[in-house]
Design an enzyme around this catalytic site. Structure first.
Site, PDB file in Angstrom:
ATOM      1  N   GLU A 124     -20.669   0.208  -8.691  1.00  0.00           N
ATOM      2  CA  GLU A 124     -20.718   0.469  -7.247  1.00  0.00           C
ATOM      3  C   GLU A 124     -19.592  -0.276  -6.517  1.00  0.00           C
ATOM      4  O   GLU A 124     -19.724  -0.607  -5.351  1.00  0.00           O
ATOM      5  CB  GLU A 124     -22.080   0.069  -6.657  1.00  0.00           C
ATOM      6  N   HIS A 147     -26.781  -4.965  -3.825  1.00  0.00           N
ATOM      7  CA  HIS A 147     -27.467  -3.680  -4.000  1.00  0.00           C
ATOM      8  C   HIS A 147     -28.554  -3.883  -5.040  1.00  0.00           C
ATOM      9  O   HIS A 147     -28.306  -4.452  -6.103  1.00  0.00           O
ATOM     10  CB  HIS A 147     -26.472  -2.603  -4.448  1.00  0.00           C
TER      11      HIS A 147
HETATM   12  O1  2HA Z   1     -26.330   2.098  -8.406  1.00  0.00           O
HETATM   13  O2  2HA Z   1     -27.651   0.131  -9.535  1.00  0.00           O
HETATM   14  O3  2HA Z   1     -25.302  -0.999 -11.204  1.00  0.00           O
HETATM   15  C1  2HA Z   1     -25.910   1.678  -9.648  1.00  0.00           C
HETATM   16  C2  2HA Z   1     -26.689   0.547 -10.140  1.00  0.00           C
HETATM   17  C3  2HA Z   1     -26.279  -0.067 -11.416  1.00  0.00           C
HETATM   18 ZN    ZN Z   2     -28.390   1.346  -7.949  1.00  0.00          ZN
END
Ligand code: 2HA
Ligand code: ZN
Length: 274
Positions: A124, A147
């Site tokens: 990401e 994230h």
């Molecule tokens: O959105 O969460 O890195 C991708 C993930 C893995």
């Molecule tokens: Zn993810």
């Protein structure tokens, strides 16, 4: 015979070591919470402030890799990034084997890995660097992007009613006063987009104009903060509210929630954005 200690960019750099230790601590929480299956989730921290001249002169240990677009505000910046395909639970124990330090080159459209190991950064990276580029552009002091895949919050995005603007913000704020106080900009919603895409990155930074935490429909959340602990705390607080809501529902009733008046009172008392 004593095992030879590997040299690390963290050696004799307590400020950088502290930042990486905080990332490792948060990575452990994400795993313990069940928000980080396999390689799920990612973390990047802008460490440019704690980079010294010696680091600036370090030779790259990877090729110069294209970012696929130009990030004009990232010239000569440095990031600690979780590695792609690496597990949060491993990042928690061995951060420098499961993450790396990257430098954005002067053309703002490539990166090179400089330490400790040639671990390729998160899948990401597009959305993470878009967030950092946006934050620098608006003069923010935010340095961390997170994230993750919180079970309760992601489950809520499977209900179209909750995807309408600020429905979840108001619902989650009303479950416990802390959420209104410590996640004062609420929760932005981003309709489903392909993971790792520039489309997702662009939609994310658009929402960051109004929110510090955004939901990626049927996928996860992204949060930004002054440091990684702060970004984690906001997601944790929202998740707590989601759990209170779900617990009440499991008991068989619709939770009443604090009133608009009570929330207004909090907003004034804590001097929170409206
Ligand atoms: O959105 O969460 O890195 C991708 C993930 C893995
Ligand atoms: Zn993810």
């Amino acid at each position: 015979m004593k095992k030879k200690q590997m040299k690390s960019i963290l050696d004799n750099r307590p400020k950088l070591a502290k930042q990486v230790a905080e990332v490792a601590e948060v990575a452990g929480y994400l795993w313990q919470k069940g928000w980080a299956e396999r390689n799920g989730g990612n973390i990047t921290v802008n460490i440019t402030d704690v980079v010294d001249d010696e680091i600036r002169h370090l030779k790259p240990i990877s090729d110069c890799i294209s970012l696929g677009r130009t990030f004009p505000n990232l010239k000569g910046t440095y990031f600690f990034c979780k590695g792609t395909n690496k597990r949060m639970r491993d990042l928690a124990r061995w951060p420098m084997e499961n993450g790396s330090v990257i430098r954005i080159t002067d053309d703002c459209s490539h990166y090179e890995i400089i330490a400790d190991n040639p671990v390729k950064p998160t899948s990401e990276l597009a959305s993470h660097l878009s967030m950092h580029n946006y934050l620098i552009g608006k003069g923010s002091n935010y340095k961390a992007a997170l994230h993750t895949h919180p079970i309760d919050l992601v489950a809520m995005t499977h209900n179209p009613e909750f995807l309408k603007k600020d429905v979840l913000t108001n619902l989650l704020w009303s479950m416990i006063p802390e959420t209104r106080a410590f996640c004062p900009r609420g929760l932005g919603i981003i309709p489903y987009k392909m993971p790792s895409s520039f489309e997702l990155a662009d939609a994310t930074i658009k929402e960051l104009a109004d929110y510090d935490v955004v939901m990626w429909e049927k996928h996860g959340v992204s949060a930004v903060g002054e440091n990684i602990m702060e970004a984690f705390d906001m997601v944790d607080t929202l998740s707590k509210s989601a759990q209170i809501y779900l617990t009440a529902k499991a008991m068989g009733f619709e939770p009443e929630g604090t009133s608009q008046e009570q929330m207004k009172e909090l907003q004034v008392a804590f001097n929170l954005p409206g």
